[in-house]
Each structure stands twice: as C-alpha cells, then as structure tokens.
Design an enzyme around this catalytic site. Structure first.
Site, PDB file in Angstrom:
ATOM      1  N   ILE A 101      48.789  34.407  41.181  1.00 16.93           N
ATOM      2  CA  ILE A 101      48.576  34.824  39.652  1.00 16.93           C
ATOM      3  C   ILE A 101      46.847  35.412  39.928  1.00 16.93           C
ATOM      4  CG2 ILE A 101      47.872  34.294  37.356  1.00 16.93           C
ATOM      5  CD1 ILE A 101      49.313  31.512  37.815  1.00 16.93           C
ATOM      6  N   THR A 137      41.929  44.554  42.244  1.00 19.67           N
ATOM      7  CA  THR A 137      40.998  44.626  41.111  1.00 19.67           C
ATOM      8  C   THR A 137      39.491  44.611  41.544  1.00 19.67           C
ATOM      9  OG1 THR A 137      42.862  43.528  39.529  1.00 19.67           O
ATOM     10  CG2 THR A 137      40.582  43.667  38.737  1.00 19.67           C
ATOM     11  N   ASP A 147      43.116  32.400  46.090  1.00 17.99           N
ATOM     12  CA  ASP A 147      43.609  33.339  46.812  1.00 17.99           C
ATOM     13  C   ASP A 147      43.209  33.878  47.997  1.00 17.99           C
ATOM     14  OD1 ASP A 147      41.698  34.449  45.289  1.00 17.99           O
ATOM     15  OD2 ASP A 147      42.460  36.497  45.011  1.00 17.99           O
ATOM     16  N   SER A 159      45.326  41.302  37.702  1.00 17.48           N
ATOM     17  CA  SER A 159      46.021  42.395  37.447  1.00 17.48           C
ATOM     18  C   SER A 159      47.671  42.273  37.512  1.00 17.48           C
ATOM     19  CB  SER A 159      45.922  43.922  38.213  1.00 17.48           C
ATOM     20  OG  SER A 159      44.529  44.179  38.350  1.00 17.48           O
TER      21      SER A 159
END
EC number: 2.7.1.33
Length: 256
Positions: free
Chosen positions: A7, A133, A110, A10
C-alpha cells in the site's frame, strides 16, 4: 495462495503467489481514502474472477503500508472475507535485517521489503533506489545492517510544484526528452525534470558509496517510475519492478 499487498501513497499493488511460490499475477489500483474494507474485498474478488481463480482460496496475506488508515481497512477485509489475520510488516517481524536507525519504527515497511529482496537476489552490500511518489535510497552493508537512507521529492512532485509556483510554466508529462537542451518551454521542462532527476539519483548514490565506504555495493532500482530512469542512470545496475512484492514474499516465508 498467498497475497502480498504493498500500500503506497499513489497505488496499491497486490501480488498473488500460487501453490508453487510463483508470482502468478498482479493487481494495481489507485490509492484512495474513500473505499471501505467491503469495497476492497469486492475489487479483489472481481480481479480473481477475471483470472479464473477463487478469492476464498487465499490462505495467507502479508501487508506493507505507508498509509495506516488504508492498511487497517485491508486488515479488516482479510479478517472478514478470508478469515485470515494478515502479517503486517513492522516491529517484531523477522526480516534478517539489523536496523541501524535512530528510531527503527520510522523505516517504511516498503523500504524494509525492498532491502530484504535486494539482499536475497543480489547479495550485500547494496543500495536500493525506489523511484515513485518520493525517490528513496536504502543503504545495506555486507553484514545485512540497514544503515539508513535518503528521501527526496519524486519527479512528479517536483514537476507539479514547479507548475504550481511558476504561473507561466505549464503542467507536463514525465517522459524522456529528445535532447538535453530544449527548444521550447515544455521540452526544457521535460529535460530538466528527466535529466535533473537522473543526476540527483547518480549523485546521491555516488555520495552514499563514498561516505559509507561501499564502493562494491550493487545498485538496484524499483518503483513505479524506475523504468523511466534506470537505463539512463550511470549508477543503477539492476531494474526490479516488483522488488517490494518479492521482499514481502521472503518476509512472509521467514515468519511461518
């Protein structure tokens, strides 16, 4: 089957791993804050049907999220529709990394997944450049110590800010320009955005190697915009578009 869910700010990327531990297919949806857990369940159920699979056959889920509110909705979805408690990447999860950060909880899930996958695929030391992003850099030494990183504004954010703050400059698409020197305003902006971002990436990687004494570090690029910049970079050696999903699969297996 197992779901690996990334998740991001963007987009939300869901990888489906089959019974042979192979990445069978990937779903991508835009990150929005107005969907409920039920709506996410319906979306994934529909995607599975399109692939001729059953959503209810999922037996394991791992989630990495930089958007806490959406992560909670996905966790609720897993519990209500799959009767599975998802593994959430965070403190207490086995990763094989030693986090050398002032507050380890600040390291994005992430980025941890990227580091785990990079080590598994290419060995350490390594530097992971995630171009999305934001453009982030993660530094891992030969002893699998996550030494820290760099967070810079992404190319899209930089371009949007330029257009918003300079009234005569239009909005542009992120693309590789025909030449470095532009002959129009748009071409000049495209060149500045593209080559400026590459110069930033290469410059930061070079400084990381010098400061951390990691001259032999492998440099791996990932992220939604990595394909656009990796080929022109003088420092990036490998492009792994699904590095985060791979890292989530490795982490999931470590915690079974």
């Amino acid at each position: 089957m197992m779901l690996a869910i990334d998740i991001g700010n963007s987009s939300i990327v869901t990888g489906v791993y089959d019974e042979n531990d192979q990445l069978a297919f990937i779903f991508r949806i835009a990150t929005t804050h107005d969907k409920t857990s039920d709506e996410y369940a319906m979306l994934l159920h529909s995607f599975f049907e399109q692939k001729g699979c059953r959503f209810n056959d999922v037996t394991g889920v791992i989630i990495a999220s930089v958007v806490p509110t959406i992560m909670h909705r996905f966790r609720r979805m897993c519990q209500d529709y799959l009767h599975v408690t998802p593994l959430i990447v965070g403190p207490g999860i086995r990763t094989g990394l030693s986090i050398h950060y002032q507050d380890p909880k600040e390291v994005g899930a992430d980025r941890i997944a990227n580091a785990v996958a990079a080590i598994a695929r290419y060995g350490a030391p390594c530097i992971v450049v995630d171009i999305g992003t934001a453009t982030t850099f993660c530094c891992i030494d030969a002893k699998h110590r996550y030494r820290g990183g760099v967070i810079a504004p992404g190319a899209a954010i930089s371009t949007a800010a330029l257009s918003n703050k300079a009234s005569k400059l239009p909005k542009i698409e992120l693309t590789k320009p025909a030449s470095v020197v532009g002959k129009t305003t748009v071409a000049s902006m495209e060149s500045g955005t593209f080559y400026g971002h590459i110069a930033m990436i290469d410059g930061v990687v070079e400084r990381i190697k010098e400061e951390q004494r990691l001259d032999d570090a492998k440099v791996i690029a990932t992220g939604g915009l990595a394909y656009l910049y990796a080929e022109e970079s003088k420092q990036i050696q490998h492009l792994e578009q699904e590095l985060t999903l791979s890292g989530l699969k490795y982490i999931y297996d470590k915690n079974q």
